[in-house]
Motif scaffolding. Structure first.
Motif, PDB file in Angstrom:
ATOM      1  N   LEU A  88     -20.963  11.808 -47.635  1.00 17.84           N
ATOM      2  CA  LEU A  88     -19.991  12.889 -47.784  1.00 17.84           C
ATOM      3  C   LEU A  88     -20.641  14.122 -48.396  1.00 17.84           C
ATOM      4  O   LEU A  88     -20.455  15.244 -47.910  1.00 17.84           O
ATOM      5  N   SER A  89     -21.423  13.936 -49.445  1.00 16.21           N
ATOM      6  CA  SER A  89     -22.035  15.073 -50.132  1.00 16.21           C
ATOM      7  C   SER A  89     -23.050  15.791 -49.257  1.00 16.21           C
ATOM      8  O   SER A  89     -23.211  17.012 -49.349  1.00 16.21           O
ATOM      9  N   ASN A  90     -23.737  15.054 -48.394  1.00 14.35           N
ATOM     10  CA  ASN A  90     -24.699  15.695 -47.496  1.00 14.35           C
ATOM     11  C   ASN A  90     -24.009  16.510 -46.412  1.00 14.35           C
ATOM     12  O   ASN A  90     -24.498  17.568 -46.014  1.00 14.35           O
ATOM     13  N   VAL A  91     -22.864  16.027 -45.929  1.00 18.85           N
ATOM     14  CA  VAL A  91     -22.100  16.819 -44.968  1.00 18.85           C
ATOM     15  C   VAL A  91     -21.602  18.100 -45.634  1.00 18.85           C
ATOM     16  O   VAL A  91     -21.659  19.189 -45.052  1.00 18.85           O
ATOM     17  N   MET A  92     -21.121  17.971 -46.863  1.00 17.97           N
ATOM     18  CA  MET A  92     -20.661  19.151 -47.593  1.00 17.97           C
ATOM     19  C   MET A  92     -21.779  20.174 -47.729  1.00 17.97           C
ATOM     20  O   MET A  92     -21.579  21.374 -47.506  1.00 17.97           O
ATOM     21  N   ASN A  93     -22.960  19.711 -48.084  1.00 15.86           N
ATOM     22  CA  ASN A  93     -24.088  20.621 -48.260  1.00 15.86           C
ATOM     23  C   ASN A  93     -24.484  21.274 -46.941  1.00 15.86           C
ATOM     24  O   ASN A  93     -24.810  22.471 -46.889  1.00 15.86           O
ATOM     25  N   ALA A  94     -24.446  20.492 -45.853  1.00 12.79           N
ATOM     26  CA  ALA A  94     -24.804  21.029 -44.538  1.00 12.79           C
ATOM     27  C   ALA A  94     -23.820  22.107 -44.101  1.00 12.79           C
ATOM     28  O   ALA A  94     -24.217  23.176 -43.613  1.00 12.79           O
ATOM     29  N   VAL A  95     -22.523  21.837 -44.269  1.00 13.21           N
ATOM     30  CA  VAL A  95     -21.505  22.804 -43.851  1.00 13.21           C
ATOM     31  C   VAL A  95     -21.568  24.050 -44.727  1.00 13.21           C
ATOM     32  O   VAL A  95     -21.360  25.170 -44.252  1.00 13.21           O
ATOM     33  N   HIS A  96     -21.871  23.863 -46.001  1.00 15.70           N
ATOM     34  CA  HIS A  96     -21.976  25.019 -46.896  1.00 15.70           C
ATOM     35  C   HIS A  96     -23.153  25.906 -46.516  1.00 15.70           C
ATOM     36  O   HIS A  96     -23.009  27.123 -46.335  1.00 15.70           O
ATOM     37  N   LYS A  97     -24.335  25.308 -46.386  1.00 15.09           N
ATOM     38  CA  LYS A  97     -25.538  26.098 -46.093  1.00 15.09           C
ATOM     39  C   LYS A  97     -25.454  26.803 -44.750  1.00 15.09           C
ATOM     40  O   LYS A  97     -25.957  27.912 -44.583  1.00 15.09           O
ATOM     41  N   HIS A  98     -24.813  26.151 -43.789  1.00 15.32           N
ATOM     42  CA  HIS A  98     -24.822  26.669 -42.417  1.00 15.32           C
ATOM     43  C   HIS A  98     -23.418  27.034 -41.946  1.00 15.32           C
ATOM     44  O   HIS A  98     -23.114  26.918 -40.756  1.00 15.32           O
ATOM     45  N   ASN A  99     -22.563  27.496 -42.866  1.00 15.15           N
ATOM     46  CA  ASN A  99     -21.187  27.809 -42.462  1.00 15.15           C
ATOM     47  C   ASN A  99     -21.133  28.938 -41.443  1.00 15.15           C
ATOM     48  O   ASN A  99     -20.303  28.940 -40.547  1.00 15.15           O
ATOM     49  N   ALA A 100     -22.034  29.914 -41.552  1.00 16.41           N
ATOM     50  CA  ALA A 100     -22.054  31.006 -40.573  1.00 16.41           C
ATOM     51  C   ALA A 100     -22.476  30.498 -39.197  1.00 16.41           C
ATOM     52  O   ALA A 100     -21.916  30.891 -38.168  1.00 16.41           O
ATOM     53  N   LEU A 101     -23.461  29.597 -39.168  1.00 18.58           N
ATOM     54  CA  LEU A 101     -23.921  29.027 -37.903  1.00 18.58           C
ATOM     55  C   LEU A 101     -22.830  28.185 -37.263  1.00 18.58           C
ATOM     56  O   LEU A 101     -22.604  28.261 -36.046  1.00 18.58           O
ATOM     57  N   LEU A 102     -22.139  27.370 -38.063  1.00 17.35           N
ATOM     58  CA  LEU A 102     -21.076  26.530 -37.511  1.00 17.35           C
ATOM     59  C   LEU A 102     -19.955  27.377 -36.934  1.00 17.35           C
ATOM     60  O   LEU A 102     -19.354  27.029 -35.914  1.00 17.35           O
ATOM     61  N   LYS A 103     -19.675  28.504 -37.586  1.00 17.24           N
ATOM     62  CA  LYS A 103     -18.654  29.402 -37.036  1.00 17.24           C
ATOM     63  C   LYS A 103     -19.141  30.027 -35.729  1.00 17.24           C
ATOM     64  O   LYS A 103     -18.381  30.135 -34.763  1.00 17.24           O
ATOM     65  N   ALA A 104     -20.403  30.414 -35.692  1.00 14.62           N
ATOM     66  CA  ALA A 104     -20.954  30.982 -34.458  1.00 14.62           C
ATOM     67  C   ALA A 104     -20.915  29.969 -33.319  1.00 14.62           C
ATOM     68  O   ALA A 104     -20.730  30.328 -32.151  1.00 14.62           O
ATOM     69  N   SER A 105     -21.058  28.676 -33.656  1.00 11.45           N
ATOM     70  CA  SER A 105     -21.127  27.649 -32.620  1.00 11.45           C
ATOM     71  C   SER A 105     -19.794  27.419 -31.926  1.00 11.45           C
ATOM     72  O   SER A 105     -19.756  26.873 -30.821  1.00 11.45           O
ATOM     73  N   ILE A 106     -18.695  27.816 -32.570  1.00 13.38           N
ATOM     74  CA  ILE A 106     -17.381  27.623 -31.938  1.00 13.38           C
ATOM     75  C   ILE A 106     -16.793  28.941 -31.430  1.00 13.38           C
ATOM     76  O   ILE A 106     -15.708  28.958 -30.865  1.00 13.38           O
ATOM     77  N   MET A 107     -17.503  30.030 -31.646  1.00 15.77           N
ATOM     78  CA  MET A 107     -16.966  31.343 -31.296  1.00 15.77           C
ATOM     79  C   MET A 107     -17.244  31.678 -29.831  1.00 15.77           C
ATOM     80  O   MET A 107     -18.281  31.331 -29.273  1.00 15.77           O
ATOM     81  N   SER A 108     -16.297  32.374 -29.237  1.00 11.83           N
ATOM     82  CA  SER A 108     -16.428  32.862 -27.862  1.00 11.83           C
ATOM     83  C   SER A 108     -15.428  33.990 -27.688  1.00 11.83           C
ATOM     84  O   SER A 108     -14.570  34.226 -28.547  1.00 11.83           O
TER      85      SER A 108
END
Length: 728
Positions: free
Chosen positions: A372-392
């Motif tokens: 759980l903590s590693n997912v949290m860290n991944a989403v935090h560090k790369h929140n801009a990338l994750l948003k870009a990945s769903i944007m269109s």
């Protein structure tokens, strides 16, 4: 009413209710009958070939050409036994959909006739033309060669009379030109990294599998009405249209009784899906009128994504048989809910353990906390990338509107997990008891038993923990799931590798494993605190707070795509072996180009409808009003005529104002398009379309929607929302 609109409305309104017939067979009698699954493999392959293929699939081993030849022969015999005449490599180019080129099995027999032949070479590899697919500059037009290669982990299937073989698609020089190639790489990366961490808890773990359960939302529209709306046929959404007096405000459609026509469509869809091995399980009305959802049983992520792309094609075919059209656009109608494709994502070991499920032992629950903590860290560090990945261009209309998540990535964890994390942060072990339903005990001696409640879901959260998985709600309904899951799995893999390195460093210093794991998990929790938000994502206060937390709050889709080229993103993708910087640059070029083209098409359609349909109808009605005013002035004295015709005078003036505004705005929109079209940089061109073209479309719509309320219903040329949104 215009002739076309009258004909379309009448045709839609006279549709008869369909009696839903019970299927002749039970599901298990025809499930996967069109799939070359292990049952068919066992039946049609020699024992050694079957064992080699299964071993290669399960343990990710390469296949010899000899085995490939044997598999190809068995696959061909099965296909011919089922009436197949052609085969195709079925791949996922960067258009976001799927592609296929059909070849027959025939070959010369050397005697003036033909034989049906299918070799391992043809099964494993083909060379479709790569020049005409989006590539972001990786290939020149004259450099046409590309390769498709068999993905053995996703079984072949039959559609119609064609054998479809799932494949990757790469350029002649090796760069990926599709979504499956990087998706498989991301899945391999998270497998490797998560297995490394899982072995701290169970040395027997060999693989960690990424699972996906998608929830496909969609709209159905009567085909006759669809055909009478050029904006729907060409863009997938209504570019104009005033809200219906009744839409979703009574909340009576959600989970309501399914209309018989729709239920008949759903049943046929389920039958076809089950034949293709797609485990569709759930169907229901969604919130907006004419909006529905279907969802399958969870599967391994690669196969689940293939099934989602396949079912979208099947839905289109089945809908036509029932005089419907399916709308996958994220926001086909203004003022009502849009459609998402919630990606329920989880990780599990090859021995069946779900890594995001709290367990019954301290050992299990420390493992839960670590992942759980590693997912949290991944989403935090790369929140801009994750948003870009769903944007269109299409999903930008949905996010933040009518129950869709906001365009800010945050994580909802619920009161039970949130209380646990707060206590861990503070090292407040006595405060770690949280009343709830499920007992949980961490493997740390200072921590007493705690309890996790089954917390409610936060409908405004784009990334929510829901008990044993994460629901990535920001993914759009028309998207290829791989776009979001490539980024997510890559980011999580990157964090797990870093976590394991840190734990190993502690172990080398003689620290106890349990304490090392807990300490590093706590460090993750502390660092990722800004991503944790359980509140209202729609509030204005959250936008300000998110900025203060350092989260990405960019609202322009073209600028969001920049996150793919951040140094942190490039480093992460390259280290995980998923994308080179060259591939990332190329994919961003495609994203910017696709954004521009979609807005450009919408703008051209809107301009055409405004000038050639809406304004003539408004002028026609205005002429009737003027004719009426002329007759009033002829019949009555001036003072009385003015009193009688006052309302018509006001209407004529307002209609004139709206017409003039539409004309001027369309002209301005065309000029802005011309200026944007000469910009060479795809990024700058997309920004120009976002900043100077898209806003004018909303202004044009405002005036057209007001005209719709004023112009005589008999004259209005397009089916209205009240006609489109209620299936008859």
């Amino acid at each position: 009413m215009s002739d076309l609109r009258f004909k379309s409305v009448m045709e839609a309104s006279t549709r008869k209710a369909v009696k839903v017939e019970k299927p002749e067979k039970r599901v298990e009698q025809y499930y996967a009958e069109k799939v070359f699954n292990r049952q068919k493999m066992f039946q049609y392959l020699p024992a050694k070939a079957y064992e080699a293929l299964v071993d290669a699939i399960d343990n990710k081993k390469p296949l010899s050409r000899e085995v490939a030849d044997s598999v190809a022969d068995g696959m061909k015999r099965w296909a011919l036994d089922n009436g197949v005449t052609h085969y195709t490599h079925w791949f996922q180019p960067m258009t976001g959909g799927t592609a296929e080129k059909h070849d027959s099995f025939i070959d010369h027999d050397g005697k003036g006739s033909v034989i049906e032949n299918f070799s391992g070479k043809l099964l494993v590899q083909q060379e479709p033309d790569a020049s005409s697919f989006p590539n972001g500059g990786i290939r020149n037009t004259f450099e046409a060669r590309g390769y498709s290669a068999w993905d053995i982990s996703s079984p072949a299937f039959i559609v119609g009379t064609t054998l479809c073989i799932p494949t990757i698609f790469i350029s002649y020089t090796g760069e990926s030109l599709d979504y499956k190639t990087p998706f498989l790489k991301a899945l391999n990366a998270v497998d490797k990294a998560a297995t490394r961490v899982a072995k701290y808890f169970d040395p027997n773990v060999k693989h960690v599998i990424s699972y996906l359960g998608w929830e496909q939302e969609y709209f159905l529209v009567d085909e006759a009405l669809f055909a009478a709306r050029p904006d729907l046929t060409m863009t997938g959404r209504t570019l104009m249209g005033h809200e219906s007096a009744k839409n979703q405000q009574l909340e009576d459609h959600y989970f309501g009784s399914i209309p018989s026509r729709v239920e008949a469509f759903m049943l046929d869809l389920e039958i076809e899906s089950h034949k293709l091995g797609i485990p569709v399980k759930t169907r229901h009305n969604e919130v907006a009128p004419n909006q529905f959802e279907l969802a399958p049983i969870y599967e391994e992520a690669n196969l689940a994504n293939d099934h989602n792309l396949l079912i979208m094609t099947v839905m289109n075919e089945v809908a036509r048989k029932h005089n419907f059209r399916v709308l996958f656009h994220e926001k086909p109608f203004a003022g009502v809910n849009g459609s998402g494709k919630h990606n329920n994502w989880s990780l599990g070991t090859d021995n069946g353990k779900q890594l995001f499920s709290p367990g019954k032992t301290p050992h299990d629950n420390l493992e839960f906390l670590v992942f759980l903590s590693n997912v949290m860290n991944a989403v935090h560090k790369h929140n801009a990338l994750l948003k870009a990945s769903i944007m269109s261009a299409t999903n930008s209309h949905r996010l933040g509107a009518n129950e869709a998540p906001p365009a800010i990535i945050s994580m909802f964890l619920g009161s039970g997990v949130s209380g646990l994390l707060d206590s861990i942060e503070k090292n407040d072990y006595e405060a770690m008891k949280v009343q709830g339903k499920e007992g949980l005990t961490l493997g740390v001696s200072q921590i007493p038993e705690i309890f996790l409640d089954n917390t409610d879901r936060n409908r405004t959260s784009p990334f929510a923990f829901t008990g044993n998985r994460f629901e990535y709600r920001a993914v759009g309904s028309s998207a290829n799931c791989a776009t979001a899951l490539i980024a997510l799995n890559a980011a999580v893999a990157y964090e797990l590798e870093d976590f394991a390195d840190r734990v190993d460093a502690r172990l080398k210093k003689g620290e106890q494993l349990e304490k090392a794991l807990f300490a590093e998990a706590r460090e993750n929790i502390l660092k990722s605190r800004p991503i944790h938000f359980d509140g209202n994502g729609y509030s204005d206060e959250w936008v300000v707070e998110a900025q203060d937390r350092g989260l990405d709050t960019e609202s322009s889709a073209p600028l969001m795509f920049d996150a793919y080229l951040y140094d942190s993103s490039v480093e992460m993708f390259e280290k995980m072996g998923i994308f080179s910087k060259k591939e990332l640059i190329a994919r961003n070029e495609v994203k910017w180009e696709m954004y521009t083209k979609k807005v450009q098409i919408e703008s051209r359609v809107l301009g055409d409808l405004a000038i050639n349909h809406i304004i003539p109808a408004a002028v026609n009605y205005q002429g009737r009003l003027l004719d009426n005013l002329y007759k009033i002035n002829q019949l009555f004295p001036t003072d009385k005529a003015q009193k009688i015709g006052n309302a018509d005078y006001d209407s004529v003036e307002k209609i004139s104002d709206h017409i003039n505004q539409v004309r001027d705005l369309v002209k301005e929109m065309i000029e802005n398009r011309k200026k944007a079209n000469v910009i060479e940089s795809q990024r700058d061109k997309a920004i120009a379309y976002h900043d100077s073209v898209a806003p004018l479309m909303e202004k044009i719509r405002y005036h057209i929607d007001h005209l719709e309320l004023m112009v005589d219903n008999e004259i209005w040329p397009l089916p209205k929302y009240r006609e489109l949104l209620f299936i008859r």
